[in-house]
Write a protein that holds these residues in place. Structure first.
Motif, PDB file in Angstrom:
ATOM      1  N   UNK A 152      14.458  64.273  20.162  1.00 52.58           N
ATOM      2  CA  UNK A 152      15.076  62.998  20.550  1.00 52.58           C
ATOM      3  C   UNK A 152      15.824  62.408  19.359  1.00 52.58           C
ATOM      4  N   UNK A 153      15.238  62.473  18.190  1.00 51.04           N
ATOM      5  CA  UNK A 153      15.906  61.975  16.980  1.00 51.04           C
ATOM      6  C   UNK A 153      17.217  62.714  16.738  1.00 51.04           C
ATOM      7  N   UNK A 154      17.217  64.018  16.974  1.00 52.08           N
ATOM      8  CA  UNK A 154      18.440  64.810  16.824  1.00 52.08           C
ATOM      9  C   UNK A 154      19.510  64.332  17.807  1.00 52.08           C
ATOM     10  N   UNK A 155      19.127  64.132  19.065  1.00 47.04           N
ATOM     11  CA  UNK A 155      20.076  63.647  20.074  1.00 47.04           C
ATOM     12  C   UNK A 155      20.605  62.257  19.698  1.00 47.04           C
ATOM     13  N   UNK A 156      19.720  61.389  19.231  1.00 49.11           N
ATOM     14  CA  UNK A 156      20.147  60.046  18.823  1.00 49.11           C
ATOM     15  C   UNK A 156      21.112  60.114  17.642  1.00 49.11           C
ATOM     16  N   UNK A 157      20.876  61.037  16.746  1.00 45.60           N
ATOM     17  CA  UNK A 157      21.762  61.218  15.599  1.00 45.60           C
ATOM     18  C   UNK A 157      23.167  61.625  16.046  1.00 45.60           C
ATOM     19  N   UNK A 158      23.247  62.534  16.995  1.00 48.65           N
ATOM     20  CA  UNK A 158      24.550  62.963  17.526  1.00 48.65           C
ATOM     21  C   UNK A 158      25.243  61.807  18.224  1.00 48.65           C
ATOM     22  N   UNK A 159      24.505  61.042  19.019  1.00 48.70           N
ATOM     23  CA  UNK A 159      25.086  59.889  19.708  1.00 48.70           C
ATOM     24  C   UNK A 159      25.569  58.839  18.707  1.00 48.70           C
ATOM     25  N   UNK A 160      24.792  58.633  17.663  1.00 45.19           N
ATOM     26  CA  UNK A 160      25.164  57.661  16.641  1.00 45.19           C
ATOM     27  C   UNK A 160      26.408  58.125  15.885  1.00 45.19           C
ATOM     28  N   UNK A 161      26.447  59.391  15.538  1.00 46.02           N
ATOM     29  CA  UNK A 161      27.602  59.959  14.831  1.00 46.02           C
ATOM     30  C   UNK A 161      28.883  59.832  15.660  1.00 46.02           C
ATOM     31  N   UNK A 162      28.738  59.942  16.974  1.00 47.80           N
ATOM     32  CA  UNK A 162      29.884  59.809  17.878  1.00 47.80           C
ATOM     33  C   UNK A 162      30.250  58.344  18.121  1.00 47.80           C
ATOM     34  N   UNK A 163      29.421  57.435  17.615  1.00 52.98           N
ATOM     35  CA  UNK A 163      29.701  56.016  17.785  1.00 52.98           C
ATOM     36  C   UNK A 163      29.243  55.442  19.114  1.00 52.98           C
ATOM     37  N   UNK A 164      28.565  56.248  19.918  1.00 53.07           N
ATOM     38  CA  UNK A 164      28.129  55.798  21.236  1.00 53.07           C
ATOM     39  C   UNK A 164      26.873  54.935  21.186  1.00 53.07           C
ATOM     40  N   UNK A 165      26.131  55.044  20.082  1.00 50.79           N
ATOM     41  CA  UNK A 165      24.868  54.328  19.925  1.00 50.79           C
ATOM     42  C   UNK A 165      24.858  53.633  18.566  1.00 50.79           C
ATOM     43  N   UNK A 166      24.324  52.433  18.553  1.00 48.10           N
ATOM     44  CA  UNK A 166      24.109  51.679  17.319  1.00 48.10           C
ATOM     45  C   UNK A 166      22.613  51.589  17.076  1.00 48.10           C
ATOM     46  N   UNK A 167      22.223  51.468  15.802  1.00 48.28           N
ATOM     47  CA  UNK A 167      20.808  51.282  15.517  1.00 48.28           C
ATOM     48  C   UNK A 167      20.605  50.003  14.715  1.00 48.28           C
ATOM     49  N   UNK A 168      19.439  49.393  14.918  1.00 45.29           N
ATOM     50  CA  UNK A 168      19.114  48.113  14.287  1.00 45.29           C
ATOM     51  C   UNK A 168      17.643  48.140  13.879  1.00 45.29           C
ATOM     52  N   UNK A 169      17.401  48.088  12.579  1.00 40.64           N
ATOM     53  CA  UNK A 169      16.018  48.098  12.093  1.00 40.64           C
ATOM     54  C   UNK A 169      15.424  46.699  12.263  1.00 40.64           C
ATOM     55  N   UNK A 170      14.273  46.665  12.933  1.00 37.49           N
ATOM     56  CA  UNK A 170      13.517  45.414  13.129  1.00 37.49           C
ATOM     57  C   UNK A 170      12.081  45.687  12.690  1.00 37.49           C
ATOM     58  N   UNK A 171      11.773  45.251  11.478  1.00 35.56           N
ATOM     59  CA  UNK A 171      10.449  45.543  10.927  1.00 35.56           C
ATOM     60  C   UNK A 171      10.321  47.036  10.696  1.00 35.56           C
ATOM     61  N   UNK A 172       9.275  47.638  11.249  1.00 43.38           N
ATOM     62  CA  UNK A 172       9.075  49.071  11.042  1.00 43.38           C
ATOM     63  C   UNK A 172       9.701  49.922  12.148  1.00 43.38           C
ATOM     64  N   UNK A 173      10.374  49.297  13.089  1.00 39.17           N
ATOM     65  CA  UNK A 173      10.992  50.028  14.200  1.00 39.17           C
ATOM     66  C   UNK A 173      12.511  49.998  14.103  1.00 39.17           C
ATOM     67  N   UNK A 174      13.116  51.060  14.605  1.00 38.21           N
ATOM     68  CA  UNK A 174      14.570  51.108  14.733  1.00 38.21           C
ATOM     69  C   UNK A 174      14.875  51.078  16.224  1.00 38.21           C
ATOM     70  N   UNK A 175      15.670  50.107  16.621  1.00 37.48           N
ATOM     71  CA  UNK A 175      16.086  49.990  18.015  1.00 37.48           C
ATOM     72  C   UNK A 175      17.481  50.576  18.172  1.00 37.48           C
TER      73      UNK A 175
END
Length: 91
Positions: free
Chosen positions: A43-66
Motif C-alpha cells: 500500500x505504501x508503494x502504491x501511495x508513493x506512486x500516486x503521490x509522485x503523480x500528484x494525485x495524492x497529497x500527504x499531511x503529517x498529523x502527530x504520528x500519522x500521515x493522512x
C-alpha cells in the motif's frame, strides 16, 4: 501535470480503488490498507506512486500521515480530457 506519470498511476486497479476511497476524505495508510488483502508495504508503494503523480497529497498529523485526493490535478486532468473531446468535435 505530467500525463505519462499520471496515466501510469491510474493504470493500476489497486491505485484506482485507493483514489475511490480517498474521495470520501483523508485516510491514513493503515486505514487504506484495511480495504485490501496486501501488505502495508505494498500500500505504501502504491501511495508513493500516486503521490509522485500528484494525485495524492500527504499531511503529517502527530504520528500519522493522512493521504487525500489532490483535486487540482484531478481537475486539470479532467479539463485536458474535456478539451480533447472538444477538439475532436471540430474535426
Amino acid at each position: 501535470m505530467k500525463l505519462q506519470r499520471t496515466f501510469k498511476a491510474l493504470s493500476d486497479l489497486t491505485r484506482q480503488e485507493i483514489l475511490n476511497l480517498l474521495k470520501e476524505g483523508p485516510l491514513t495508510a493503515g486505514e487504506i490498507a484495511r480495504h485490501f488483502q496486501v501488505s502495508g508495504a505494498t500500500i505504501s508503494h502504491h501511495l508513493s506512486i500516486l503521490k509522485e503523480a500528484g494525485l495524492v497529497l500527504d499531511d503529517r498529523r502527530g504520528k500519522y500521515i493522512y493521504y487525500e485526493l489532490n483535486m487540482s490535478v484531478v481537475d486539470e486532468l479532467l479539463g485536458w480530457v474535456i478539451a480533447l473531446k472538444g477538439e475532436e468535435k471540430n474535426e
